[in-house]
Design an enzyme around this catalytic site. Structure first.
Site, PDB file in Angstrom:
ATOM      1  N   CYS A 264       1.993   0.483  -9.009  1.00 32.15           N
ATOM      2  CA  CYS A 264       2.984   1.072  -8.173  1.00 32.15           C
ATOM      3  C   CYS A 264       4.213   1.158  -8.771  1.00 32.15           C
ATOM      4  O   CYS A 264       5.072   2.028  -8.369  1.00 32.15           O
ATOM      5  CB  CYS A 264       2.870   0.433  -6.899  1.00 32.15           C
ATOM      6  SG  CYS A 264       3.428  -1.359  -6.948  1.00 32.15           S
TER       7      CYS A 264
ATOM      8  N   GLU B 156       5.545  -3.395   1.283  1.00 32.17           N
ATOM      9  CA  GLU B 156       5.586  -3.158  -0.508  1.00 32.17           C
ATOM     10  C   GLU B 156       4.880  -1.621  -0.787  1.00 32.17           C
ATOM     11  O   GLU B 156       3.874  -1.723  -0.795  1.00 32.17           O
ATOM     12  CB  GLU B 156       5.069  -4.253  -1.304  1.00 32.17           C
ATOM     13  CG  GLU B 156       5.907  -5.571  -1.025  1.00 32.17           C
ATOM     14  CD  GLU B 156       7.191  -5.700  -1.440  1.00 32.17           C
ATOM     15  OE1 GLU B 156       7.516  -4.508  -2.349  1.00 32.17           O
ATOM     16  OE2 GLU B 156       7.914  -6.508  -1.164  1.00 32.17           O
TER      17      GLU B 156
ATOM     18  N   PRO C 141       3.002   4.762   1.581  1.00 31.42           N
ATOM     19  CA  PRO C 141       3.816   4.759   2.649  1.00 31.42           C
ATOM     20  C   PRO C 141       3.202   5.357   3.712  1.00 31.42           C
ATOM     21  O   PRO C 141       3.648   4.970   5.071  1.00 31.42           O
ATOM     22  CB  PRO C 141       5.100   5.897   1.956  1.00 31.42           C
ATOM     23  CG  PRO C 141       4.927   5.739   0.402  1.00 31.42           C
ATOM     24  CD  PRO C 141       3.450   5.228   0.227  1.00 31.42           C
TER      25      PRO C 141
ATOM     26  N   VAL D  13       0.281   4.619   5.117  1.00 29.27           N
ATOM     27  CA  VAL D  13      -0.491   3.487   5.832  1.00 29.27           C
ATOM     28  C   VAL D  13       0.739   2.705   6.265  1.00 29.27           C
ATOM     29  O   VAL D  13       0.689   1.943   7.288  1.00 29.27           O
ATOM     30  CB  VAL D  13      -1.363   2.861   5.098  1.00 29.27           C
ATOM     31  CG1 VAL D  13      -2.092   1.858   6.014  1.00 29.27           C
ATOM     32  CG2 VAL D  13      -2.298   3.783   4.488  1.00 29.27           C
TER      33      VAL D  13
ATOM     34  N   GLY E 215       0.712  -1.067   0.057  1.00 27.50           N
ATOM     35  CA  GLY E 215      -0.171  -0.003   0.023  1.00 27.50           C
ATOM     36  C   GLY E 215       0.887   1.289  -0.041  1.00 27.50           C
ATOM     37  O   GLY E 215       1.969   1.325  -0.676  1.00 27.50           O
TER      38      GLY E 215
END
Length: 431
Positions: free
Chosen positions: A207, A173, A153, A155, A151
């Site tokens: 991402c 990740e 950075p 969180v 998710g």
């Protein structure tokens, strides 16, 4: 006054200079450490005697890969099936019990994972937990033996802080802004085809997608018509009617992306339709580094272009920002690609293409610094979810040999012990 600032700054500058990278430098450092031990043996022995009053090779040594125990996998919404099942495969293969928390935003996939997947697995060892941020927060209050999170950075910091309460190891990740450097000697259409495909794939909600282009003004002028050509060939004259262009996941993300369209100047695209959560494949030019589109991960079909005057300037630009999850370099010169690779840091790297590096099962996938920690894919998934337990098995006999280590330590016994500890010996431990 900070007593450590100057020292840390000096070491940081040394690392940034690249001096520690060459193999020759590393070998010289290790040789220096070896000389320290050899030339100061007496001094070190006296120091150890002062501190601790104390002055290895016949066994079976091995690594046993064991499951951690109870694992939590928190999955994102952008690839809700793939990014749930890939870590799940590694966790199950390593022998763990798993709690899977799919994203509440991708509601269709969440429903299937919650209602159907458990029928195929042993439900005494596997569970799916549903809910949003509040439920995830409550879940993180519990102790897990390992947490795997994909998710943002923001969180990721919450997850890591919760894990720290129980000293739980994590794989994070995360995302980031992935640079794409385009050299002047490139064929603009080849670059445009590849960048456009990977930027607008899944409506840019990837991402590892190229997040911005760095190139000279001259290359920008050549690249813009090539990008327009690629977008038209991929998605037609009306991309909104193309079955190959995705939509933005939510109204919240749509509004965030539409605000980014005001950064710089729209050179290609820029259209949007709130009722359809549609944003056209867009290219922005004249973008400033301080604008929001260059400060946050875009996660949508918007591609900013920033101008640099040289390769040196591009590398400097990349290095002063947080380390990205992926980095791309396009050039007909292998030396240019290799230089970008050598003088930057990122989770992954690909020369002259998009995120194909993450499709190779023999390569680990993961971030570094702000883009994450730990890696997975293929065998690396198994290793991530396994504790690498160092083991040594010693036979019960040969006590006369092992008695050499017991005090009182005679000169003869010490000589034998030192000989047994030499690095050229068989690799078993006498101690």
């Amino acid at each position: 006054m900070d007593p450590f600032a100057d020292t840390l700054q000096r070491l940081r500058e040394a690392f940034d200079s690249g001096c520690t990278r060459p193999a020759e430098f590393r070998a010289a450092q290790l040789k220096g450490l070896s000389r320290f031990l050899q030339e100061n043996k007496q001094l070190l022995q006296e120091a150890l005697a002062q501190d601790l009053h104390k002055a290895t090779q016949l066994d079976s040594a091995f690594i046993r890969k064991e499951p951690f125990g109870l694992v939590l996998v928190i999955a994102p919404w952008n690839y809700p099936l793939n990014l749930s099942l890939e870590p799940l495969v590694g966790a199950l293969a390593a022998g763990n019990c798993v709690v899977l928390k799919p994203s509440e935003i991708s509601k269709g996939t969440e429903k299937v994972l919650a209602e159907v997947l458990p029928r195929y697995l042993d439900q005494s060892c596997f569970a799916v937990v549903l809910g949003g941020p509040q439920e995830t927060g409550q879940l993180l209050e519990h102790k897990f033996d390992y947490i795997f999170f994909t998710g943002s950075p923001r969180v990721g910091k919450v997850v890591m802080a919760a894990a720290a309460e129980h000293l739980t190891p994590v794989t994070l990740e995360l995302g980031g802004k992935n640079p794409c450097y385009v050299d002047d000697n490139c064929d603009p259409q080849t670059v445009a085809n590849r960048v456009a495909f990977f930027r607008y794939f899944n409506a840019g909600q990837t991402c590892v997608a190229p997040d911005y282009i760095l190139c000279s003004p001259e290359m920008q002028a050549r690249l813009l018509p090539a990008l327009q050509s690629a977008i038209t060939r991929f998605y037609g004259e009306d991309p909104q009617s193309s079955p190959d262009l995705g939509r933005i996941i939510s109204e919240k993300n749509f509004q965030r992306l539409r605000r980014l369209l005001s950064c710089g100047h729209v050179a290609i695209g820029g259209q949007s339709d709130e009722s359809d959560r549609y944003i056209a494949p867009t290219v922005l030019v004249g973008v400033q580094e301080t604008e929001p589109v260059m400060q946050e991960e875009i996660f949508g079909p918007i591609l900013p272009i920033m101008n640099v005057r040289s390769l040196d300037e591009a590398i400097e630009f990349i290095r002063r920002r947080e380390k990205p999850l992926a980095l791309y370099a396009f050039s007909n010169s292998s030396q240019v690609v290799k230089r970008v690779l050598a003088q930057t840091s990122s989770g992954g790297f690909c020369g002259n293409d998009g995120f194909m590096h993450m499709t190779v099962a023999s390569l680990p996938f993961g971030g570094v610094g702000a883009s994450g920690m730990g890696s997975y894919h293929g065998k690396f998934s198994f290793d991530t979810f396994s504790h690498h337990r160092a083991c040594l098995l010693r036979r019960p006999g040969l006590e006369k040999v092992y008695a050499l280590r017991y005090p009182p330590h005679t000169p003869r016994n010490l000589r034998v012990l030192l000989a047994a500890m030499e690095t050229r010996s068989c690799g078993c431990a006498l101690l």
